[in-house]
Design a protein around this motif. Sequence first.
Motif, PDB file in Angstrom:
ATOM      1  N   MET A  99     -38.417  -0.743 -18.330  1.00 31.22           N
ATOM      2  CA  MET A  99     -38.435  -0.497 -19.771  1.00 31.22           C
ATOM      3  C   MET A  99     -39.230   0.765 -20.097  1.00 31.22           C
ATOM      4  N   GLY A 100     -38.720   1.543 -21.038  1.00 31.66           N
ATOM      5  CA  GLY A 100     -39.399   2.767 -21.434  1.00 31.66           C
ATOM      6  C   GLY A 100     -39.104   3.954 -20.556  1.00 31.66           C
ATOM      7  N   THR A 101     -38.211   3.769 -19.565  1.00 31.41           N
ATOM      8  CA  THR A 101     -37.817   4.866 -18.688  1.00 31.41           C
ATOM      9  C   THR A 101     -36.345   5.201 -18.943  1.00 31.41           C
ATOM     10  N   ALA A 102     -35.890   6.267 -18.324  1.00 30.63           N
ATOM     11  CA  ALA A 102     -34.478   6.651 -18.450  1.00 30.63           C
ATOM     12  C   ALA A 102     -33.559   5.696 -17.715  1.00 30.63           C
ATOM     13  N   PHE A 103     -34.117   4.732 -17.007  1.00 26.30           N
ATOM     14  CA  PHE A 103     -33.325   3.833 -16.183  1.00 26.30           C
ATOM     15  C   PHE A 103     -33.347   2.402 -16.705  1.00 26.30           C
TER      16      PHE A 103
ATOM     17  N   ARG B 102     -17.463 -12.283 -23.880  1.00 24.26           N
ATOM     18  CA  ARG B 102     -16.949 -11.281 -22.952  1.00 24.26           C
ATOM     19  C   ARG B 102     -17.859 -10.060 -22.998  1.00 24.26           C
ATOM     20  N   GLY B 103     -18.207  -9.524 -21.855  1.00 25.62           N
ATOM     21  CA  GLY B 103     -19.049  -8.334 -21.829  1.00 25.62           C
ATOM     22  C   GLY B 103     -19.282  -7.867 -20.401  1.00 25.62           C
ATOM     23  N   ARG B 104     -19.963  -6.732 -20.271  1.00 23.88           N
ATOM     24  CA  ARG B 104     -20.320  -6.231 -18.951  1.00 23.88           C
ATOM     25  C   ARG B 104     -21.478  -7.055 -18.394  1.00 23.88           C
ATOM     26  N   LEU B 105     -21.362  -7.441 -17.135  1.00 28.41           N
ATOM     27  CA  LEU B 105     -22.416  -8.218 -16.489  1.00 28.41           C
ATOM     28  C   LEU B 105     -23.460  -7.250 -15.939  1.00 28.41           C
ATOM     29  N   LEU B 106     -24.656  -7.326 -16.483  1.00 26.92           N
ATOM     30  CA  LEU B 106     -25.733  -6.433 -16.057  1.00 26.92           C
ATOM     31  C   LEU B 106     -27.048  -7.193 -16.008  1.00 26.92           C
ATOM     32  N   GLY B 107     -27.962  -6.698 -15.185  1.00 26.85           N
ATOM     33  CA  GLY B 107     -29.281  -7.304 -15.088  1.00 26.85           C
ATOM     34  C   GLY B 107     -29.725  -7.415 -13.654  1.00 26.85           C
TER      35      GLY B 107
ATOM     36  N   HIS C  43     -29.383  -0.937  -8.928  1.00 26.14           N
ATOM     37  CA  HIS C  43     -28.226  -1.412  -9.691  1.00 26.14           C
ATOM     38  C   HIS C  43     -28.248  -0.866 -11.116  1.00 26.14           C
ATOM     39  N   LEU C  44     -29.399  -0.964 -11.766  1.00 24.95           N
ATOM     40  CA  LEU C  44     -29.508  -0.481 -13.147  1.00 24.95           C
ATOM     41  C   LEU C  44     -29.187   1.006 -13.232  1.00 24.95           C
ATOM     42  N   ALA C  45     -29.709   1.776 -12.291  1.00 22.84           N
ATOM     43  CA  ALA C  45     -29.533   3.226 -12.329  1.00 22.84           C
ATOM     44  C   ALA C  45     -28.108   3.639 -11.979  1.00 22.84           C
ATOM     45  N   ILE C  46     -27.540   3.037 -10.934  1.00 22.58           N
ATOM     46  CA  ILE C  46     -26.211   3.447 -10.488  1.00 22.58           C
ATOM     47  C   ILE C  46     -25.151   3.072 -11.510  1.00 22.58           C
ATOM     48  N   THR C  47     -25.232   1.850 -12.038  1.00 21.81           N
ATOM     49  CA  THR C  47     -24.233   1.474 -13.039  1.00 21.81           C
ATOM     50  C   THR C  47     -24.364   2.349 -14.287  1.00 21.81           C
ATOM     51  N   ARG C  48     -25.578   2.714 -14.633  1.00 20.82           N
ATOM     52  CA  ARG C  48     -25.766   3.504 -15.856  1.00 20.82           C
ATOM     53  C   ARG C  48     -25.332   4.949 -15.699  1.00 20.82           C
ATOM     54  N   TYR C  49     -25.631   5.566 -14.559  1.00 20.79           N
ATOM     55  CA  TYR C  49     -25.427   7.010 -14.416  1.00 20.79           C
ATOM     56  C   TYR C  49     -24.325   7.415 -13.436  1.00 20.79           C
ATOM     57  N   ALA C  50     -23.861   6.490 -12.591  1.00 20.85           N
ATOM     58  CA  ALA C  50     -22.743   6.817 -11.703  1.00 20.85           C
ATOM     59  C   ALA C  50     -21.460   6.120 -12.133  1.00 20.85           C
ATOM     60  N   GLY C  51     -21.601   5.015 -12.860  1.00 18.00           N
ATOM     61  CA  GLY C  51     -20.449   4.434 -13.527  1.00 18.00           C
ATOM     62  C   GLY C  51     -19.527   3.588 -12.690  1.00 18.00           C
ATOM     63  N   PHE C  52     -20.004   3.030 -11.575  1.00 10.31           N
ATOM     64  CA  PHE C  52     -19.149   2.115 -10.815  1.00 10.31           C
ATOM     65  C   PHE C  52     -19.870   0.798 -10.565  1.00 10.31           C
TER      66      PHE C  52
ATOM     67  N   ARG D  91     -39.347   4.209  -7.092  1.00  7.82           N
ATOM     68  CA  ARG D  91     -39.871   5.527  -6.727  1.00  7.82           C
ATOM     69  C   ARG D  91     -38.762   6.519  -6.409  1.00  7.82           C
ATOM     70  N   LEU D  92     -37.558   6.014  -6.166  1.00 12.56           N
ATOM     71  CA  LEU D  92     -36.439   6.888  -5.798  1.00 12.56           C
ATOM     72  C   LEU D  92     -35.624   7.354  -6.998  1.00 12.56           C
ATOM     73  N   LEU D  93     -35.740   6.675  -8.128  1.00  7.60           N
ATOM     74  CA  LEU D  93     -34.753   6.822  -9.193  1.00  7.60           C
ATOM     75  C   LEU D  93     -34.606   8.238  -9.721  1.00  7.60           C
ATOM     76  N   ASP D  94     -35.695   8.935  -9.942  1.00  7.01           N
ATOM     77  CA  ASP D  94     -35.564  10.273 -10.531  1.00  7.01           C
ATOM     78  C   ASP D  94     -35.209  11.335  -9.506  1.00  7.01           C
ATOM     79  N   GLY D  95     -34.988  10.908  -8.251  1.00  3.07           N
ATOM     80  CA  GLY D  95     -34.517  11.843  -7.234  1.00  3.07           C
ATOM     81  C   GLY D  95     -33.060  11.652  -6.855  1.00  3.07           C
ATOM     82  N   ILE D  96     -32.425  10.625  -7.406  1.00  2.00           N
ATOM     83  CA  ILE D  96     -31.047  10.324  -7.016  1.00  2.00           C
ATOM     84  C   ILE D  96     -30.081  11.327  -7.645  1.00  2.00           C
ATOM     85  N   ASP D  97     -29.152  11.802  -6.847  1.00  2.00           N
ATOM     86  CA  ASP D  97     -28.081  12.669  -7.334  1.00  2.00           C
ATOM     87  C   ASP D  97     -26.916  11.768  -7.734  1.00  2.00           C
ATOM     88  N   PHE D  98     -26.872  11.390  -9.008  1.00  2.00           N
ATOM     89  CA  PHE D  98     -25.871  10.438  -9.466  1.00  2.00           C
ATOM     90  C   PHE D  98     -24.461  11.026  -9.459  1.00  2.00           C
TER      91      PHE D  98
END
Length: 323
Positions: A204-208, A189-194, A127-136, A100-107
């Motif tokens: 799924m189906g969202t911007a996040f 080798r790859g980025r660890l995500l999930g 985790h999904l949102a911050i790694t995707r849009y804040a990049g750390f 419920r918070l995701l589309d209000g976060i100032d990344f």
Amino acid sequence: MNSRLTAPVTYKVHSAVPALPAGGVIGLIAPAGPAELDLERATQWVNAHGYSLRVFDGVWEKDGYLAGSDAVRLRDLHAAFTDDSIDAIFCLRGGYGCPRLLDGIDFELLRRHPKPFVGYSDITALHLAITRYAGFVTFHGAMLNADLLGGKQEPTQSSLLRMLTGEQGAVLEHPSAYPLSTLAPGSARGRLLGGNLSMICAAMGTAFELDSDDIILFIEDVNEPLYRVDRLLTQLRLAGKLERVRGVLVGDVAGVDAVALERLIRQELGPLGVPVLSGWRSGHCDPNLTLPMGALVRLDADQQQVVLEQVVVDTANIKSSSP
């Protein structure tokens, strides 16, 4: 949707965050469900490890199955990142509420104030949102109530603190008392995500949603019968989210028979032709090991190892705790 995401930037490389310094301040927030906090015990635990505790106001609130309103929980999330006196952010518990918070976060705000952020379960959405849009890098790891104050065995605490302070070596330790299973051989080798499988699919189906290209996919879950785990994995496959993964690390799937789960994983993930390692003690389990989300890692299913291939916390410019 929040206008900040009308032209989203997806980060393919995730930077290290400042290490938690000796004598640092841990900020406690409740971005998901409510829980009674024993402040004395919490303070004792934090102080015993050489840190001090700052509890944000929303921790004391309750709005039905949420820890405070969306506005309160979002306010605390932003405040914990922007407050320069806070060195790391711990979550009180999971439950429900983070999506419920995701589309209000100032990344962009978060990107300017990176610091260790820790949690799991419903916190997967963050985790999904911050790694995707804040990049750390963020940390799939122990939460205060269920884990750190819940009596979970070692190496739950030491895994978390070694990771946040920069004492963790390249090879992530896994307790020998809990044997791992190589379900598909190889090294990748790859980025660890999930994170939590149900939450991954809910996004799924969202911007996040999970950006699964060239990743080591990590999954775990709890209170999901085998047929529902099957359904969730099938959803990922049909959505094309498994086509370009480089490997899969399966964490704890609490409440599911291990033999039946391994059979399902072999059926669903074996045809991918990528290494699959199962039984990693991370998630709704005891012990609960910390994993760095967004970090570049090597998954070696043959040697049954996860190896860090980047620095996840920056100790070079660590903040002094002295006045």
